[in-house]
Enzyme design. Structure first.
Site, short mmCIF file in Angstrom:
data_model
loop_
_atom_site.label_atom_id
_atom_site.label_comp_id
_atom_site.label_asym_id
_atom_site.label_seq_id
_atom_site.Cartn_x
_atom_site.Cartn_y
_atom_site.Cartn_z
N ASP A 63 -4.18 2.26 -2.07
CA ASP A 63 -3.88 3.48 -2.71
C ASP A 63 -4.84 4.38 -2.60
O ASP A 63 -5.61 4.74 -2.97
CB ASP A 63 -2.47 2.95 -3.90
N SER A 84 -1.61 -3.14 -3.15
CA SER A 84 -1.57 -2.43 -2.31
C SER A 84 -3.28 -1.16 -3.04
O SER A 84 -3.34 -0.75 -3.58
CB SER A 84 -0.75 -1.50 -3.04
N SER A 134 0.85 -1.76 0.14
CA SER A 134 -0.64 -0.37 0.21
C SER A 134 0.88 0.86 -0.18
O SER A 134 2.04 0.96 0.22
CB SER A 134 -1.27 -0.35 1.18
#
Length: 374
Positions: free
Chosen positions: A290, A288, A250
């Site tokens: 984001d 991830s 992340s």
């Protein structure tokens, strides 16, 4: 002394502010608490501990409760940033921002509420919706050990100051990894000329994303060319524990500006954050989270969102300055360039770290980067 990407002879695009940090936006303050303790096998609740908290005060301690226009954007929602539903609703927020590890969101939320009760009891009588964000540091850290407590969060808020900003293995970025190297906290800024005025755009990143082969520095595929071991994407730990591919983790990005942009324009700036991240190589992993927040410190005024209902008072009608939409491109570019350099600064400032169960995260090798760039 902390190493930054420009110290290696790399010159990212754009003109930086005096400190090349988010604190170049007047009034913004950043504080940290870093927790590093223990070695060896994981003992949940004991350690090893490699974590911390980052606190960002958009208007400093004295400005808590005064709104900043703001906008939010999620490139990939495998993460958490609290408070953004209210930001999407009204286009502003009045709270500090904290960033820590994934399982510390609750402690951060509680800590901010407790802190506001201390510094502004009257404000605390209203509803409080802190902005608390996270990235996963479980490769190095005892993430289930509850080492980030509300007390630690309050200490991070109390430590917030303007001026130079520490980078690398500090605060919420302590246990983070980026592009198969040690990651963490990073910042940068850009100045934008507008007639006789100069505006600043600052970015702060908690970098914990990207696969090794993706890493690109000003167009050079450093991740593919650097012959450095990559324990995060190979070896026994990868085969035994990992259920997601490399690139997971992340990234949280906070963008600040003193340009008079409205909430829709803040959201548009937040949507340009991926442009800066992409310049460092990432393609945006599914695993991830984001999440990006942009805010403006212009048009400083008291908030009326918590005021009691009274007969309409024309004094509550505010007149604000707003950037013309056809002049936003330079702010968009400043956002992308500042985000790119903030990621590279996080990588350059970070140092080798060994965490739980002997898991290693190697630092980006400066000498190899310098040679490849030449």
């Amino acid at each position: 002394m902390t190493t930054r990407i420009r110290d290696l002879g790399v010159q990212p695009l754009g003109t930086t502010g005096a400190r090349n940090a988010i604190t170049d936006v007047a009034g913004v303050e950043v504080g940290y608490q870093t927790i590093i303790a223990g070695e060896g096998p994981l003992d949940v609740g004991v350690g090893p501990v490699r974590t911390g908290v980052t606190a960002i005060l958009p208007r400093g301690r004295a400005g808590v409760g005064r709104p900043c226009t703001a906008g939010f954007y999620s490139l990939n929602g495998n993460g958490e940033m609290t408070g953004v539903h209210w930001i999407n609703e009204v286009g502003e927020f009045t709270m500090p921002v904290t960033i820590s590890n994934t399982h510390a969101i609750g402690a951060c939320h509680t800590g901010v509420v407790e802190w506001i009760n201390q510094v502004d009891p009257m404000l605390a009588r209203q509803w409080l919706l802190p902005v608390c964000a996270e990235t996963w540091d479980g490769y190095l850290n005892d993430i289930n050990g509850n080492h980030v407590t509300p007390e630690i969060v309050r200490a991070a808020l109390d430590s917030a100051t303007g001026g130079d900003v520490a980078e690398g293995n500090v605060g919420g970025g302590t246990g983070m990894n980026c592009y198969g190297f040690k990651g963490g906290s990073g910042t940068s800024s850009r100045v934008v000329e507008f007639g006789s005025r100069t505006f600043t755009v600052g970015a702060f990143v908690q970098a914990n994303f990207g696969s090794r082969h993706e890493l690109t520095i000003t167009g050079v595929p450093v991740g593919q060319l650097a012959q450095v071991d990559n324990p995060m994407e190979t070896g026994d730990w990868f085969e035994r524990e990992v259920t997601v591919p490399g690139g997971a983790g992340s990234v949280i990005v906070i963008v600040a500006t003193d340009a008079p942009v409205n909430s829709a324009q803040c959201a548009a700036m937040a949507r340009r954050v991926p442009m800066g991240l992409a310049r460092t190589g990432t393609t945006g992993s599914l695993f991830s989270g984001d999440l990006f927040l942009a805010f403006s410190t212009a048009n400083d005024r008291p908030s009326t969102t918590g005021m009691p209902l009274t007969p309409a008072d024309e004094a509550e009608i505010a007149t604000v300055d707003t950037m013309p939409w056809n002049r936003m491109d330079e702010l968009y570019a400043a956002t992308a360039y500042a985000v790119e350099e903030a990621v590279l600064n996080a990588l350059c400032a970070a140092q080798d770290m060994t965490g739980r169960d002997g898991h290693r995260s190697p630092a980006l090798p400066h000498h190899i980067v310098s040679e490849l760039m030449r």
